[in-house]
Scaffold this motif. Structure first.
Motif, short mmCIF file in Angstrom:
data_model
loop_
_atom_site.label_atom_id
_atom_site.label_comp_id
_atom_site.label_asym_id
_atom_site.label_seq_id
_atom_site.Cartn_x
_atom_site.Cartn_y
_atom_site.Cartn_z
N LEU A 75 44.29 -102.59 19.42
CA LEU A 75 44.32 -102.92 17.99
C LEU A 75 44.07 -104.40 17.75
O LEU A 75 43.64 -104.80 16.67
CB LEU A 75 45.70 -102.59 17.40
CG LEU A 75 46.16 -101.14 17.45
CD1 LEU A 75 47.57 -101.06 16.91
CD2 LEU A 75 45.23 -100.27 16.61
N LEU A 76 44.36 -105.21 18.77
CA LEU A 76 44.40 -106.66 18.57
C LEU A 76 43.18 -107.36 19.13
O LEU A 76 43.16 -108.58 19.22
CB LEU A 76 45.67 -107.23 19.22
CG LEU A 76 46.97 -106.65 18.66
CD1 LEU A 76 48.15 -107.12 19.48
CD2 LEU A 76 47.15 -107.04 17.21
N TYR A 131 53.70 -100.85 16.58
CA TYR A 131 53.57 -102.28 16.89
C TYR A 131 54.33 -103.12 15.86
O TYR A 131 55.04 -104.07 16.22
CB TYR A 131 52.09 -102.66 16.90
CG TYR A 131 51.83 -104.14 16.95
CD1 TYR A 131 51.96 -104.85 18.14
CD2 TYR A 131 51.47 -104.84 15.80
CE1 TYR A 131 51.72 -106.22 18.18
CE2 TYR A 131 51.22 -106.21 15.83
CZ TYR A 131 51.35 -106.89 17.03
OH TYR A 131 51.12 -108.25 17.06
N ALA A 139 46.38 -106.71 11.42
CA ALA A 139 47.01 -105.94 12.49
C ALA A 139 48.23 -105.19 11.97
O ALA A 139 48.70 -104.25 12.61
CB ALA A 139 47.43 -106.86 13.63
N GLN A 140 48.76 -105.60 10.80
CA GLN A 140 49.91 -104.91 10.22
C GLN A 140 49.53 -104.02 9.05
O GLN A 140 50.39 -103.58 8.30
CB GLN A 140 50.95 -105.94 9.75
CG GLN A 140 51.53 -106.77 10.88
CD GLN A 140 52.68 -107.63 10.40
OE1 GLN A 140 53.75 -107.14 10.08
NE2 GLN A 140 52.45 -108.92 10.34
N PRO A 192 45.47 -94.46 16.31
CA PRO A 192 45.49 -95.92 16.14
C PRO A 192 46.41 -96.38 15.01
O PRO A 192 47.09 -97.40 15.13
CB PRO A 192 44.03 -96.25 15.83
CG PRO A 192 43.24 -95.16 16.47
CD PRO A 192 44.09 -93.94 16.30
N GLU A 193 46.47 -95.61 13.91
CA GLU A 193 47.36 -95.99 12.81
C GLU A 193 48.81 -95.82 13.21
O GLU A 193 49.68 -96.63 12.85
CB GLU A 193 47.05 -95.16 11.56
CG GLU A 193 45.67 -95.39 10.97
CD GLU A 193 45.44 -96.85 10.61
OE1 GLU A 193 46.41 -97.57 10.29
OE2 GLU A 193 44.27 -97.29 10.66
N ARG A 234 49.63 -98.75 15.37
CA ARG A 234 49.80 -99.94 14.54
C ARG A 234 51.20 -99.96 13.92
O ARG A 234 51.87 -100.99 13.85
CB ARG A 234 48.73 -99.96 13.44
CG ARG A 234 48.56 -101.28 12.73
CD ARG A 234 47.56 -101.14 11.60
NE ARG A 234 46.24 -100.70 12.04
CZ ARG A 234 45.27 -101.53 12.39
NH1 ARG A 234 45.45 -102.82 12.34
NH2 ARG A 234 44.11 -101.06 12.78
N ILE A 267 49.30 -100.91 7.82
CA ILE A 267 49.83 -99.63 8.32
C ILE A 267 49.63 -98.49 7.33
O ILE A 267 50.17 -97.41 7.51
CB ILE A 267 51.33 -99.75 8.67
CG1 ILE A 267 52.13 -100.14 7.43
CG2 ILE A 267 51.54 -100.73 9.79
CD1 ILE A 267 53.64 -100.19 7.66
N ALA A 294 49.68 -102.43 22.22
CA ALA A 294 48.72 -102.31 21.12
C ALA A 294 47.46 -103.13 21.36
O ALA A 294 46.82 -103.56 20.41
CB ALA A 294 49.39 -102.73 19.81
#
Length: 623
Positions: free
Chosen positions: A445-446, A584, A396-397, A577-578, A581, A399, A442
């Motif tokens: 994303l998760l 987030y 999730a991180q 989305p990036e 992320r 980036i 987010a």
């Protein structure tokens, strides 16, 4: 089922047969709220009893286990046992004395803490809040043989558990009765969670966490070497039981830890680095992608006296150091210089110019930022005699936009991950309010996806339940009004007593940081910008506001985080989305307060506003 630290599987190889059977009984016949430790250093003198049994309403027991058989005991008295071993005999201390001495030391250490003593006016004023005791386990001697051998004279009957009292068929209640009979005193107690943490803080200095902001969750400096007497803080912080169990259970093998932001991954890395530094002769290598994180980790390792044994690099700097150290030509200077460093090292290793097996262990933080080929290289750097690799991962991180990592197969990279993967879902860094708003923003994303054990799961974080203020979303009229809003908030927080070093402003673009740095200088607010050489010195000056890009903020944490510029996000031409992320990651750097600022509405500001409103409604309904 009780929690055994380390895990039983991780220490079977060093257990005697009696210890194996007894550890199994402890896990089976004690409830979930029991904590057990096997062969872990305890207290100031770092004694290593066989087992410690701890329960918040029962108290603490120290136990020694002996696999002696009736016909091997030649003679026994209150201080010594004479044992037959083949054709000769040896003398060993009475195990009851060993258990008693360790338990007495534990009692003295715990009683020193006012928060663990009965208050004035109590019937047990000044005494330890909880019962404590000690005993012996004779795993190969039945109660009948114990009596027949006259051992009652040297180990009182109520202080021993015999072979037939720890069979699998023994009722849990009967097994527990044997344990509680070992207490010299029994009185009602109910330790709170903070008191339980205080007990663990005293018993196990190596799990103490840095006081104050808890940057990285790394360990108190008093734990780096010999255990010295330290002042007891009002607010203590330790690893939780799951983190401690995992940290103590890591063996000399490949291990992958998938953990959400704030789950203590870096703290486990710090624990592992300290343990390996004490145990191995070869150097230990710690790698990460982020320059700022590498600089901070290197500083913290140095403060704990580990610099001579633990080398900390960001990956590209390590590649450059390998090429330089072994006189392999560097890639041509230019735009592609850094991208060319890893292939140059890989080629140097393949040609035999750079030696393999240089490190006793390699520990990788923020492993989701590493390219697959880098892992193939790193595995070759580990001494095969230890084969010790630890990778900390949170997709999730991720980036840096490397979609190929989502289909990562550890096996294809030489990383033996199958059956050696642990998932940490609980977030300790953020308050429930901050985490809930970040998750709401987010959420897409998760959403977890199923992966085989060898793959990379995407994990949604769960809150540890710590409460705080709801994140703020501030709107100003114009772009230029964001700077005064930031300065006002920093001054307000400083007036309320928050140190400048506890505050960070996290921004998307480098030019924002430069403008902010200049504005804070004009306003008389000391600040430090994490760009260029400033990344390695970000934490040198304590009383400064930290100015960090979203990319450089990875792995860091601050009590107060301010994020401006939401009206300009997502950036035009960038993958939404990036960008989400990235935001987030920035939001989850805040441990206590999160303030976000925008001058115009955007997709992101709208989603954050909706998330704040949803969380406010949900938490309000819970109140």
């Amino acid at each position: 089922m009780a929690t055994l630290i380390p895990t039983r599987n991780s220490c079977l190889s060093r257990m005697t047969s009696g210890e194996k059977r007894f550890s199994e009984r402890l896990e089976q016949k004690l409830e979930d709220d029991y904590l057990l430790w096997y062969d872990v250093p305890v207290g100031p003198k770092q004694r290593r009893p066989d087992f410690i049994v701890f329960h918040p309403r029962r108290g603490l027991l120290v136990l020694e286990v002996k696999d002696w058989k009736p016909d091997t005991i030649q003679q026994a008295d209150p201080t010594l046992f004479t044992l037959l071993t083949g054709r000769s005999s040896v003398k060993e201390h009475n195990p009851l004395m060993q258990a008693r001495d360790c338990a007495s030391e534990v009692y003295k250490v715990l009683q020193h803490d006012p928060a663990l003593r009965h208050p004035p006016g109590h019937h047990y004023e000044g005494k330890l809040l909880m019962p404590w005791g000690y005993g012996v386990v004779l795993s190969n001697i039945s109660r009948k043989n114990y009596v027949a051998g006259g051992l009652e004279a040297v180990i009182p009957p109520h202080l021993v558990i015999c072979q037939d009292e720890m069979y699998e068929s023994v009722e849990a209640e009967d097994f527990q009765e044997r344990l509680w009979a070992m207490y010299p005193q029994v009185f009602p107690t109910a330790l709170t969670l903070p008191q339980i943490d205080r007990v663990r803080w005293h018993l196990f200095p190596e799990i103490r966490v840095e006081p104050g902001s808890g940057q990285f969750g790394l360990f108190d400096r008093s734990t780096s070497g010999a255990v010295n007497k330290v002042e007891i803080p009002d607010l203590i912080k330790v690893m939780d039981a799951q983190q401690e169990q995992l940290a103590r259970s890591l063996g000399d093998e490949h291990r992958i830890i998938h953990g959400v932001a704030g789950s203590g991954k870096t703290m486990i890395l710090g624990f592992r680095a300290m343990a390996l530094a004490r145990a191995l002769n070869k150097p230990i290598l710690v790698l990460c992608y982020n320059k700022t994180l590498a600089a901070r980790l290197d500083q913290l390792m140095g403060e704990r006296g580990l610099s001579d044994k633990v080398q900390v690099y960001n990956f590209h700097k390590w590649c450059r150091s390998m090429l330089t150290a072994y006189h392999v030509p560097l890639p041509p200077e230019g735009r592609d210089f850094f991208d060319a460093l890893p292939p140059a090292v890989i080629e140097g290793v393949d040609k035999g110019q750079i030696p393999r097996f240089q490190y006793g262990a390699v520990l990788i933080d923020e492993g989701h930022d590493f390219e697959p080929d880098w892992y193939k290289l790193i595995v070759q750097m580990i001494d095969p005699n230890t084969n010790s690799l630890l990778v900390l991962y949170d997709d999730a991180q991720n980036i840096y936009g490397k979609a190929t990592r989502k289909q990562l197969s550890w096996k294809s990279l030489g990383v033996q991950a199958q059956g050696r993967t642990t998932i940490l879902k609980l977030n300790y860094r953020n308050t429930l309010e901050i985490l809930s708003v970040a998750r709401g923003f987010a959420n897409e994303l998760l959403l977890g996806r199923d992966e085989e054990d060898d793959g990379v799961p995407l994990i949604s974080p769960e809150s540890a339940g710590r409460r705080g203020a709801l994140p703020e979303l501030i709107r100003v009229e114009r772009t230029e009004d964001q700077l005064p809003a930031i300065i006002d908030r920093l001054r307000d927080e400083q007036t309320l007593g928050r140190p400048l070093s506890d505050m960070a402003v996290i921004f998307r673009n480098k030019w924002e940081g430069e403008k902010l740095h200049e504005a804070l200088q004009r306003a008389g607010i000391p600040s430090r910008l994490a760009e260029g050489n400033g990344k390695s010195t970000l934490f040198v000056a304590d009383d400064t506001v930290k100015l960090v890009t979203m990319h450089s903020s990875k792995g860091l944490e601050f009590p107060l985080v301010i994020i401006p510029g939401l009206g300009s996000l997502p950036m035009p031409g960038k993958d939404e989305p990036e960008e989400a992320r990235l935001l987030y990651v920035a939001m989850t750097r805040a441990t206590e307060r999160l303030v976000m600022i925008h001058h115009a509405d955007s997709v992101f500001s709208a989603r954050i506003r909706n998330s704040i409103n949803d969380v406010q409604g949900q938490l309000g309904a819970m109140a």
